[in-house]
Every structure is written in C-alpha cells, then in structure tokens.
Design a protein around this motif. Structure first.
Motif, short mmCIF file in Angstrom:
data_model
loop_
_atom_site.label_atom_id
_atom_site.label_comp_id
_atom_site.label_asym_id
_atom_site.label_seq_id
_atom_site.Cartn_x
_atom_site.Cartn_y
_atom_site.Cartn_z
N VAL A 206 -6.04 2.62 -4.10
CA VAL A 206 -5.36 3.60 -3.57
C VAL A 206 -4.77 4.69 -4.33
O VAL A 206 -4.90 5.77 -3.95
CB VAL A 206 -3.90 2.82 -3.00
N GLN A 207 -4.48 4.37 -5.49
CA GLN A 207 -4.39 5.31 -6.78
C GLN A 207 -5.28 6.31 -7.10
O GLN A 207 -5.09 7.44 -7.02
CB GLN A 207 -3.65 4.59 -7.99
N VAL B 247 0.81 -1.09 -0.09
CA VAL B 247 -0.16 -0.08 0.03
C VAL B 247 0.92 1.36 -0.06
O VAL B 247 0.60 2.12 -0.81
CB VAL B 247 -0.79 0.18 1.37
N ALA C 102 1.07 3.89 -2.95
CA ALA C 102 0.87 5.45 -2.49
C ALA C 102 2.18 6.14 -3.02
O ALA C 102 1.75 7.40 -3.33
CB ALA C 102 0.41 5.50 -1.08
N LEU D 118 -5.25 -2.19 -4.36
CA LEU D 118 -4.10 -1.38 -4.66
C LEU D 118 -4.32 -0.21 -5.90
O LEU D 118 -4.08 0.95 -5.58
CB LEU D 118 -2.87 -2.27 -5.15
#
Length: 214
Positions: free
Chosen positions: A156-157, A7, A11, A153
């Motif tokens: 997160v972006q 993560v 990030a 994931l």
C-alpha cells in the motif's frame, strides 16, 4: 488477513509522509526540472526499487537486527537526521535555492539516474522509519500470516509513494514556471521546505522509538 482499518491507517501515514518534503521529493523534482519528465520517471523507478528493498528487508527480519543491536538503529537514525539537517541548511542558507528553481545540473544517463534514485531512497530516514517502526504497528498477529500482512501493507505504501511522487515528477515543470513568475512565493516555498526539513531532523534526532518486534 489485513483489515480495512489497517489499510486505511497505513495509507494515511504513507500519504502524510510522502507529502512532507524530503530527500526523495527534492531529488525527483530537481531532476525532472533540469532534465525532463523522462529523467524524473527513470529516477522514480530507482526510488520504487528502494521502497521494495526496505519492504523486503523489514519483513525478513531487519527490524529484529535493529532490536538486538539498538546502537545500530540509533546510528542509522542519527545519520538520517544529519542528512535532513544538511538538506535544510542547503535550502535556508543565504543564496540557497528552491527545489523548484532551475539549476544547471549535468545530464545523467538512465543507469545513473536509476542508481541515484535508488540510493536517495535507501538513504532516506523517513522511509527507513516507516518500514521499521510504523507499518509493523498495523500488523495483527491474530489476523493471519504476519509476513504476508507486512508485504501487503508495505505494498500500500509503495503504491501511494510511487503515485504521489509520479505526480510531482509530471507537474514539476509547470510548478516551477508558476513559482518562477512569483519570486515571493518561491522564497516562501524555500523557507517552508527548509523549516520542515530542519524540524524533521530535530524530531528524528530526539526520537526514542525503537523498531517494532516482528
């Protein structure tokens, strides 16, 4: 499931890429300055859908398609490099203007703003490379469902991309006023952004990486 290290890694990559001048930032800032924050936020919603489109396509096997047909992947990268080079030329050419300079752009409807934001994101080579080559590097096949990891994931972006771009939309007017009172800073910002865009174009054109296999 995904680890804290994955993560943090995604990030960091996402933050670095969103802070690098590119098509999304240029469009959102320009639209916010010329038509206001509301127009910028509507455009941002289109960009967000572009993120989700790439996220979904990548996790459903788009990277596999590019792996099987490498020529298609190369064509996409070269098209993106040409697009960045064109943006760099527009910024650096004699008489070019900064993205934070007020320009006379026609007001657009909300539907048009949303569509333009979406297309700007879909044509953004930085986003394509992130989903097809970078994020898959943080997926661990031994940590559980690979597709679920990819979506988490990628989420997160999306969150980082929307939040940071949203800050640029909200602050665009104030930044434009600040730089407008300092012509030297405005010129410096234009040259820095143009140089970064040109460097990205060259890097993308010369990059030999391939999409990670699912």
């Amino acid at each position: 499931m995904i680890t804290a290290g994955a993560v943090v890694g995604v990030a960091a990559v996402a933050l670095g890429m969103v802070l690098t001048p590119g098509p999304n930032m240029i469009y959102l800032v320009s639209r916010s300055i010329t038509q206001g924050r509301t127009a910028g936020l509507v455009s941002l919603s289109g960009v967000a859908l572009g993120f989700l489109t790439y996220l979904t396509a990548a996790n459903l096997g788009l990277s596999v398609v590019f792996t099987v047909v490498p020529g298609l992947y190369v064509a996409v990268k070269l098209a993106g490099a040409c697009y960045l080079a064109w943006l760099a030329w527009k910024t650096l050419r004699p008489g070019g203007v900064s993205v934070f300079s007020r320009q006379d752009l026609p007001a657009e409807s909300s539907r048009r703003l949303f569509t333009m934001g979406l297309m700007t994101c879909l044509l953004n080579p930085k986003i394509a490379l992130m989903y097809l080559s970078l994020i898959p590097q943080f997926v661990d096949p031994e940590a559980g469902n690979v597709m679920a990891q990819g979506f988490l994931l990628g989420g997160v972006q999306v969150i980082i991309g929307v939040l940071v771009n949203g800050l640029f939309v909200v602050a665009a007017g104030a930044i434009a006023v600040f730089l407008g009172r300092r012509p030297g800073w405005l010129r410096a910002q234009r040259y820095v952004m143009g140089t970064v865009l040109g460097g990205l174009a060259v890097h993308l054109a010369l990059d030999n990486s391939r999409p990670a296999r699912a």
